[in-house]
Design an enzyme around this catalytic site. Structure first.
Site, PDB file in Angstrom:
ATOM      1  CE1 TYR A   1      -3.379   2.917   1.060  1.00 57.72           C
ATOM      2  CE2 TYR A   1      -1.516   3.626   2.399  1.00 57.72           C
ATOM      3  CZ  TYR A   1      -2.739   3.883   1.817  1.00 57.72           C
ATOM      4  OH  TYR A   1      -3.324   5.113   1.980  1.00 57.72           O
TER       5      TYR A   1
ATOM      6  CD  GLU B   1      -6.233   4.806  -0.618  1.00 54.32           C
ATOM      7  OE1 GLU B   1      -5.749   5.169   0.465  1.00 54.32           O
ATOM      8  OE2 GLU B   1      -7.252   4.093  -0.698  1.00 54.32           O
TER       9      GLU B   1
END
Length: 380
Positions: free
Chosen positions: A101, A189
């Site tokens: 991530y 993101e």
């Protein structure tokens, strides 16, 4: 403004970010044509503004025409957490060995942007932050100087990323920060950032939310706004002039002020509920405006209860109460329970005026939120 995955990936790719080959499709035939063009295996991914698409059946892998047809027929037109899926992204499947991530947002507590890296990609990052905060490496960035390469490298190192791909992951993080800054994003993101067996990094997902007040500086992104909305309620909110964001929970929230609404969201979460929306009706609480807000929240199939958090300021509390009473008279029967908390100027007078036969009235915000969470099924 929230971009769809396919839109965010266009922005990422233009910046040199590694993304899978993909084609947007709106019908089963278009899905089959796209899959044939890309080559199997492919992923068929619903393009709606919700998290957890895979768990909800909104993402399917296909290795043949038959499987692609089944995936398209299953996903197109489905109701995914209250959104109707009208478009899918047909994307080259990534053969990965690890998932990471990476993300950038504003840390309002620190007053600085923060870049994040976690080795626990591919899952709900909010759950990781709550259950294993140490699994997320954070690097605060001075906005006057931007992100230095050493900061990106340090975040990647602190996250325990394999050395073989650490440099590439740091490069992705640096590019993501530059996009966040240059594109006036509130959030950017990639989850997951996939690592292949050949030590290549690929942005298998993309999230990018743009500050509405900065869209005048981003004309190309502003052109995407209508296609990005993809939701009748959000379109209706624009028509009514409300600040509205749809969320995944079942407690509808209405307030007259962004701070009041944010506080209510936090309390719903604190008492174990899940907010269904952010809805700020702004100054004044005339009957028509309140009725429009109720119509919006009642139209969300996910909502099981509604909590009003209203403050009588320039518009006095008794006027607010009359506005609410007039609004609920437009309904033969309220389809969902409504809890009201009223504070501010003439609040006591307003509480006495409110229609106690149709509404649940609470003296405190905590009491109102707790009752609404209970009515929505209790703590999740």
């Amino acid at each position: 403004m929230r971009l769809h995955e396919y839109q965010a990936k266009e922005v990422f790719a233009e910046a040199g970010m590694p993304t899978p080959e993909s084609v947007l499709a709106e019908s089963t035939d278009e899905v089959l044509d796209a899959a044939e063009s890309i080559g199997y295996p492919v992923a068929v991914k619903a393009q709606v503004h919700v998290g957890g698409r895979g768990k909800a059946g909104g993402i399917e892998l296909a290795e043949s025409d038959e499987e692609a047809r089944e995936a398209a027929d299953s996903i197109l037109g489905m109701d995914l957490k209250g959104y109707t899926v009208e478009r899918v992204l047909v994307e080259q499947a990534v053969d990965f060995v690890d998932e990471l991530y990476v993300g950038v947002t504003m840390d309002r507590g620190a007053g600085e942007p923060v870049a994040m890296v976690s080795s626990e990609g591919g899952v709900d990052i909010e759950s990781v932050a709550e259950e294993s905060p140490e699994a997320i490496a954070r690097e605060h960035v001075d906005p006057a100087f931007g992100m230095h390469h050493y900061q990106a490298n340090r975040a990647v190192y602190d996250a325990g990323v394999d050395r073989a791909v650490a440099s590439d992951v740091a490069s992705v993080l640096t590019t993501l920060f530059d996009l966040w800054e240059d594109r006036d994003a509130s959030e950017a993101e990639i989850n997951p950032l996939m690592i292949t067996g050949d030590d290549e990094v690929v942005a298998a997902d993309a999230v990018m939310n743009i500050d509405d007040d900065a869209l005048f500086r981003q004309p190309d992104l502003a052109e995407m706004e209508e296609a990005a909305a993809g939701d009748d309620l959000e379109a209706k909110a624009n028509e009514y002039g409300f600040d509205y964001v749809r969320l995944d929970g079942n407690v509808g929230i209405i307030g007259n002020g962004a701070g009041l609404v944010m506080t209510t969201l936090d309390l719903v979460d604190y008492y174990g509920g899940e907010p269904a929306n952010f809805l700020d009706i702004g100054g004044g609480a005339k009957a028509e405006r309140v009725a429009n807000a109720l119509d919006m929240v009642f139209s969300d199939d996910n909502v099981d209860s509604v909590v009003f958090n209203l403050f009588g300021g320039i518009t006095r509390g008794d006027e607010v109460a009359r506005g609410i009473n007039s609004a609920i008279e437009e309904f033969d029967e309220l389809p969902k329970p409504v809890v009201v908390r009223l504070a501010g100027t003439n609040a006591e007078e307003g509480m006495e005026i409110l229609n106690a036969d149709a509404l649940d009235i609470e003296q405190t915000l905590e009491g109102a939120v707790q009752r609404s969470v209970e009515q929505a099924g209790g703590a999740q």
